[in-house]
Design a protein around this motif. Sequence first.
Motif, PDB file in Angstrom:
ATOM      1  N   MET A   1       0.836  -1.206   0.000  1.00 23.15           N
ATOM      2  CA  MET A   1       0.000   0.000   0.000  1.00 23.15           C
ATOM      3  C   MET A   1       0.870   1.255   0.000  1.00 23.15           C
ATOM      4  SD  MET A   1      -2.835   1.343   2.670  1.00 23.15           S
ATOM      5  CE  MET A   1      -4.302   0.363   2.472  1.00 23.15           C
ATOM      6  N   ALA A   2       0.354   2.265  -0.643  1.00 21.37           N
ATOM      7  CA  ALA A   2       1.080   3.534  -0.695  1.00 21.37           C
ATOM      8  C   ALA A   2       1.165   4.147   0.693  1.00 21.37           C
ATOM      9  CB  ALA A   2       0.341   4.484  -1.627  1.00 21.37           C
ATOM     10  N   ARG A   3       2.322   4.576   1.074  1.00 20.51           N
ATOM     11  CA  ARG A   3       2.499   5.090   2.416  1.00 20.51           C
ATOM     12  C   ARG A   3       3.124   6.480   2.440  1.00 20.51           C
ATOM     13  NH1 ARG A   3       2.398   1.490   6.792  1.00 20.51           N
ATOM     14  NH2 ARG A   3       1.562  -0.517   6.185  1.00 20.51           N
ATOM     15  N   GLU A   4       2.814   7.301   1.426  1.00 17.50           N
ATOM     16  CA  GLU A   4       3.390   8.643   1.436  1.00 17.50           C
ATOM     17  C   GLU A   4       2.596   9.608   2.332  1.00 17.50           C
ATOM     18  OE1 GLU A   4       3.944   8.066  -2.942  1.00 17.50           O
ATOM     19  OE2 GLU A   4       4.180   6.508  -1.429  1.00 17.50           O
ATOM     20  N   TYR A   5       1.285   9.409   2.316  1.00 18.40           N
ATOM     21  CA  TYR A   5       0.424  10.325   3.074  1.00 18.40           C
ATOM     22  C   TYR A   5      -0.512   9.545   3.998  1.00 18.40           C
ATOM     23  CZ  TYR A   5       2.048  13.585  -0.411  1.00 18.40           C
ATOM     24  OH  TYR A   5       2.844  14.350  -1.215  1.00 18.40           O
ATOM     25  N   ALA A   6      -0.846  10.183   5.109  1.00 19.72           N
ATOM     26  CA  ALA A   6      -1.808   9.569   6.029  1.00 19.72           C
ATOM     27  C   ALA A   6      -3.035  10.462   6.111  1.00 19.72           C
ATOM     28  CB  ALA A   6      -1.183   9.402   7.405  1.00 19.72           C
ATOM     29  N   GLN A   7      -4.206   9.808   6.141  1.00 21.50           N
ATOM     30  CA  GLN A   7      -5.459  10.543   6.352  1.00 21.50           C
ATOM     31  C   GLN A   7      -5.743  10.511   7.842  1.00 21.50           C
ATOM     32  OE1 GLN A   7      -7.683   8.035   3.825  1.00 21.50           O
ATOM     33  NE2 GLN A   7      -7.229   9.217   1.984  1.00 21.50           N
ATOM     34  N   ILE A   8      -5.889  11.706   8.389  1.00 21.10           N
ATOM     35  CA  ILE A   8      -5.926  11.820   9.849  1.00 21.10           C
ATOM     36  C   ILE A   8      -7.108  12.668  10.311  1.00 21.10           C
ATOM     37  CG2 ILE A   8      -4.662  12.939  11.775  1.00 21.10           C
ATOM     38  CD1 ILE A   8      -2.106  11.798  10.419  1.00 21.10           C
ATOM     39  N   VAL A   9      -7.760  12.224  11.393  1.00 24.77           N
ATOM     40  CA  VAL A   9      -8.780  13.055  12.041  1.00 24.77           C
ATOM     41  C   VAL A   9      -8.283  13.392  13.442  1.00 24.77           C
ATOM     42  CG1 VAL A   9     -10.743  12.153  10.715  1.00 24.77           C
ATOM     43  CG2 VAL A   9     -10.110  11.040  12.868  1.00 24.77           C
ATOM     44  N   VAL A  10      -8.745  14.524  13.960  1.00 23.31           N
ATOM     45  CA  VAL A  10      -8.326  14.946  15.300  1.00 23.31           C
ATOM     46  C   VAL A  10      -9.544  15.043  16.216  1.00 23.31           C
ATOM     47  CG1 VAL A  10      -6.245  16.159  14.564  1.00 23.31           C
ATOM     48  CG2 VAL A  10      -8.431  17.381  14.618  1.00 23.31           C
ATOM     49  N   PHE A  18      -7.832  15.226   7.427  1.00 27.86           N
ATOM     50  CA  PHE A  18      -6.666  16.015   7.025  1.00 27.86           C
ATOM     51  C   PHE A  18      -5.568  15.089   6.506  1.00 27.86           C
ATOM     52  CE2 PHE A  18      -8.934  18.325  10.333  1.00 27.86           C
ATOM     53  CZ  PHE A  18      -9.077  19.579   9.754  1.00 27.86           C
ATOM     54  N   HIS A  19      -4.815  15.587   5.525  1.00 29.69           N
ATOM     55  CA  HIS A  19      -3.696  14.800   5.006  1.00 29.69           C
ATOM     56  C   HIS A  19      -2.380  15.287   5.599  1.00 29.69           C
ATOM     57  CE1 HIS A  19      -6.684  13.479   2.141  1.00 29.69           C
ATOM     58  NE2 HIS A  19      -5.844  12.526   1.757  1.00 29.69           N
ATOM     59  N   TYR A  20      -1.542  14.370   5.996  1.00 28.37           N
ATOM     60  CA  TYR A  20      -0.199  14.679   6.486  1.00 28.37           C
ATOM     61  C   TYR A  20       0.773  13.796   5.730  1.00 28.37           C
ATOM     62  CZ  TYR A  20      -1.979  17.356  10.448  1.00 28.37           C
ATOM     63  OH  TYR A  20      -2.586  18.308  11.221  1.00 28.37           O
ATOM     64  N   SER A  21       1.984  14.304   5.525  1.00 28.10           N
ATOM     65  CA  SER A  21       2.975  13.452   4.861  1.00 28.10           C
ATOM     66  C   SER A  21       3.683  12.609   5.916  1.00 28.10           C
ATOM     67  CB  SER A  21       3.960  14.296   4.057  1.00 28.10           C
ATOM     68  OG  SER A  21       4.809  15.001   4.946  1.00 28.10           O
ATOM     69  N   ILE A  22       4.080  11.412   5.489  1.00 24.79           N
ATOM     70  CA  ILE A  22       4.734  10.485   6.409  1.00 24.79           C
ATOM     71  C   ILE A  22       6.236  10.537   6.152  1.00 24.79           C
ATOM     72  CG2 ILE A  22       4.809   8.094   7.219  1.00 24.79           C
ATOM     73  CD1 ILE A  22       2.068   7.721   5.760  1.00 24.79           C
ATOM     74  N   PRO A  23       7.043  10.939   7.132  1.00 23.80           N
ATOM     75  CA  PRO A  23       8.491  10.978   6.915  1.00 23.80           C
ATOM     76  C   PRO A  23       9.011   9.577   6.561  1.00 23.80           C
ATOM     77  CG  PRO A  23       7.913  11.996   9.021  1.00 23.80           C
ATOM     78  CD  PRO A  23       6.680  11.342   8.505  1.00 23.80           C
ATOM     79  N   VAL A  38       0.504  15.192  15.687  1.00 24.44           N
ATOM     80  CA  VAL A  38       0.558  16.037  14.487  1.00 24.44           C
ATOM     81  C   VAL A  38       0.531  17.516  14.849  1.00 24.44           C
ATOM     82  CG1 VAL A  38      -0.489  14.397  12.854  1.00 24.44           C
ATOM     83  CG2 VAL A  38      -1.974  15.877  14.234  1.00 24.44           C
ATOM     84  N   PRO A  39       1.200  18.356  14.020  1.00 22.75           N
ATOM     85  CA  PRO A  39       1.044  19.798  14.214  1.00 22.75           C
ATOM     86  C   PRO A  39      -0.325  20.223  13.679  1.00 22.75           C
ATOM     87  CG  PRO A  39       2.465  19.354  12.325  1.00 22.75           C
ATOM     88  CD  PRO A  39       2.109  18.023  12.912  1.00 22.75           C
ATOM     89  N   PHE A  40      -1.044  21.027  14.450  1.00 26.21           N
ATOM     90  CA  PHE A  40      -2.384  21.424  14.014  1.00 26.21           C
ATOM     91  C   PHE A  40      -2.657  22.828  14.549  1.00 26.21           C
ATOM     92  CE2 PHE A  40      -6.938  21.760  14.017  1.00 26.21           C
ATOM     93  CZ  PHE A  40      -7.337  21.033  12.906  1.00 26.21           C
ATOM     94  N   ALA A  41      -2.817  23.775  13.648  1.00 32.10           N
ATOM     95  CA  ALA A  41      -3.113  25.170  14.004  1.00 32.10           C
ATOM     96  C   ALA A  41      -2.194  25.679  15.124  1.00 32.10           C
ATOM     97  CB  ALA A  41      -4.584  25.312  14.402  1.00 32.10           C
ATOM     98  N   GLY A  42      -0.888  25.464  14.945  1.00 33.05           N
ATOM     99  CA  GLY A  42       0.079  25.958  15.903  1.00 33.05           C
ATOM    100  C   GLY A  42       0.217  25.134  17.174  1.00 33.05           C
ATOM    101  N   GLN A  43      -0.534  24.059  17.263  1.00 33.79           N
ATOM    102  CA  GLN A  43      -0.444  23.200  18.445  1.00 33.79           C
ATOM    103  C   GLN A  43       0.050  21.824  18.033  1.00 33.79           C
ATOM    104  OE1 GLN A  43      -4.787  23.818  19.251  1.00 33.79           O
ATOM    105  NE2 GLN A  43      -4.116  23.405  21.331  1.00 33.79           N
ATOM    106  N   ARG A  44       0.334  20.989  19.023  1.00 26.34           N
ATOM    107  CA  ARG A  44       0.576  19.582  18.734  1.00 26.34           C
ATOM    108  C   ARG A  44      -0.600  18.792  19.282  1.00 26.34           C
ATOM    109  NH1 ARG A  44       5.615  17.575  17.786  1.00 26.34           N
ATOM    110  NH2 ARG A  44       5.568  15.980  19.383  1.00 26.34           N
ATOM    111  N   ALA A  66       5.122  12.129  15.260  1.00 25.48           N
ATOM    112  CA  ALA A  66       5.514  10.860  15.882  1.00 25.48           C
ATOM    113  C   ALA A  66       4.368   9.873  15.805  1.00 25.48           C
ATOM    114  CB  ALA A  66       5.888  11.085  17.349  1.00 25.48           C
ATOM    115  N   VAL A  67       4.715   8.597  15.798  1.00 24.67           N
ATOM    116  CA  VAL A  67       3.700   7.543  15.886  1.00 24.67           C
ATOM    117  C   VAL A  67       3.606   7.151  17.353  1.00 24.67           C
ATOM    118  CG1 VAL A  67       3.036   5.214  15.170  1.00 24.67           C
ATOM    119  CG2 VAL A  67       4.199   6.727  13.562  1.00 24.67           C
ATOM    120  N   LEU A  68       2.401   7.097  17.903  1.00 24.12           N
ATOM    121  CA  LEU A  68       2.258   6.928  19.351  1.00 24.12           C
ATOM    122  C   LEU A  68       1.965   5.492  19.801  1.00 24.12           C
ATOM    123  CD1 LEU A  68       0.115  10.128  20.059  1.00 24.12           C
ATOM    124  CD2 LEU A  68       2.588   9.864  20.286  1.00 24.12           C
ATOM    125  N   ASP A  69       1.412   4.676  18.905  1.00 23.93           N
ATOM    126  CA  ASP A  69       1.039   3.321  19.328  1.00 23.93           C
ATOM    127  C   ASP A  69       1.915   2.266  18.652  1.00 23.93           C
ATOM    128  OD1 ASP A  69      -1.273   3.917  20.987  1.00 23.93           O
ATOM    129  OD2 ASP A  69      -2.254   4.548  19.127  1.00 23.93           O
TER     130      ASP A  69
END
Length: 662
Positions: A1-10, A18-23, A38-44, A66-69
């Motif tokens: 599976m493609a692993r360049e971007y992650a689809q993320i909800v907060v 929201f889309h974030y790139s995966i280092p 994830v960085p989000f509107a100036g926060q983590r 960072a990946v937390l789990d």
Amino acid sequence: MAREYAQIVVGLPIDRIFHYSIPEGMREEIDVGKRVMVPFAGQRLTGYVVGLSSQAPIARVKEIGAVLDPFPIFDSEILQLTRWMADYYACAWGEVLRVASPPRMKRVGRKREEKSIEKPPLLIPTPEQAEALKLIGKGLEKNNSTTFLLHGVTGSGKTEIYLQSIARVLEKGKQAIVLLPEISLTPQILLRFGSRFWGRIAPWHSRLSRRERFQEWMRMREGEADIVVGARSAIFAPFKNLGLIVIDEEHETSYKQTESPKYHAREVALERARLSGAAVILGTATPSLESYFQARRGKYELTELTTRVDGKIMPEVEIVDMRKELTVRGNRSIFSLRLQHSMRECLERKEQVILFLNRRGFSTFVLCQKCGQALRCKYCDVSFTYHSKTERLHCHYCNYQEEKPQVCPKCQSGQVGYFGVGTQKVESELRRLLPEARIGRMDSDTTTRKRSYSQILGSFQRHGIDILVGTQMIAKGLDFPRVTLVGVISADTALNLADFRASERTFQLLTQVAGRAGRGDVHGQVIIQTYNPEHYSIQTARLHDYPNFYGQEIKFRRELGYPPFSHLINVTLQSRDGNRLRKVAGKLGRILEANNREAIDILGPAPAPLARIKGKWRWQIILKGSRTGEMRELLKESLSQLKEPASGRVRISLDVDPMGML
Ligand SMILES: [Zn+2]
Ligand SMILES: [Zn+2]
């Protein structure tokens, strides 16, 4: 599976992915169902990965921190379930995932339970229990998510049905979720489940610490525990092969979460059962109108337990007509002569008394003390709330108002007054009347501290208290063998809630309260004081006759188009600025009317029954319609058109299928 971007909800009230790139270095580690920083509107913020892709819809995306789990905490079943919840309850997916998450822990020692091979034998079921077990057993064989409504009177042995059904599910290598109202999650009930399924139970309630919660969650995930017994959020248990969900006291309003996401655990359970093919048992002595309606039309399988297992007969329920107390008997006390007499007798026999006072209603209602007539809105048939400042009567559904009448519209007497008695008043009058009695009081004032709650109950258990005065919290599940008299000070406070469910609440409360009397060897007695002795919810509760109650109540619901014949969405607007709030509520009401192309009823805007909380004013608009999808669409469209400047901010929240009107 493609692993360049992650689809993320907060976990914020924004229903967007929201889309974030995966280092580069994180691509092995990342996975759907894991938490990330994830960085989000100036926060983590904590984000939840709900998908992976090779593309992002916008050019500039931020990077995951960072990946937390170490492993996914949500499988596809929980992801589907939570997505459904976000759609149905009109909230953000991330908010739902936040409440469905286990706590985060770095490394914790594993809890090991001593395993015991000695199990108490299964009880021999009564003929009625055997019948119910047979029916449920057939459903469990089918794996097609059958729902059973187990309607059993108090003390009829519903728990034994749960235990034996769970045993069958475990035999097939499947797991079970048992939901109980938080207040019934006592050590005694956990012990009862624990002794039958030693070492396999994960308890799940608010008294667990973060660490304990994490440990229990891990035990479920790793297959060490295959039964969770818990409150609302146990519905998200990480089981891979769910076979059964039991919901005890399915009618309980506490299954509905009051903060966002405002989900109802019973509805979520039905959806999870559908996704996993599990069966559902809804157990109760007083089914919700919604569930009994589904059983009557054949959507649920109905099974009934009509007798108590110990052969004890149901307590005798006596109704005292309070209209005659003053006029005929010349008694001004809040205690009828009948109740006073029974309390004295009870104390002489060294037995105990529970006095029950319903204080669910926040506001006072207006009632004629001569004929018992409560003043109601002619359009909505819910009780008016009396505003003493303006001396006017308000309907909180449609905002219809009128002057408080000088005489009763039904009997023309001048004894129209507002009504409301507190536990303190009951206690002080009791001390005057029975100075030698030892009195305990339990309500939200005296029991804010956890200890005080168990202290009062402990003292009552040891017979250090003769008479316990309390609100609905004493009506639930408690078992006191020396209680032979239960008095209900005023059934009218429940009957006249500004809520279309007032009669249903009254029936449920009176049935529960009556179930507290005569649990021991002595026969119990129940005395209900009321200004409405003829009301069907009181009469049918007296006779322990649910089908008759249902028959009358469902007629009223059908006539006025209330649930289960419709769905409601309650839109609450709040602000410190009362004038601004009224304007915004009015504007939203007009936009809704203009956009309404379907047959959706729009009630209000009107001040909420609880018109002001912590300095914030509250208004509400109620939508009533047959399809929630269309109602949510109408709201979405209208809210996007309601553009208000940030000054004097108005907060708007939605409650789909509300359980109470606050
Ligand atoms: Zn009257
Ligand atoms: Zn009305």
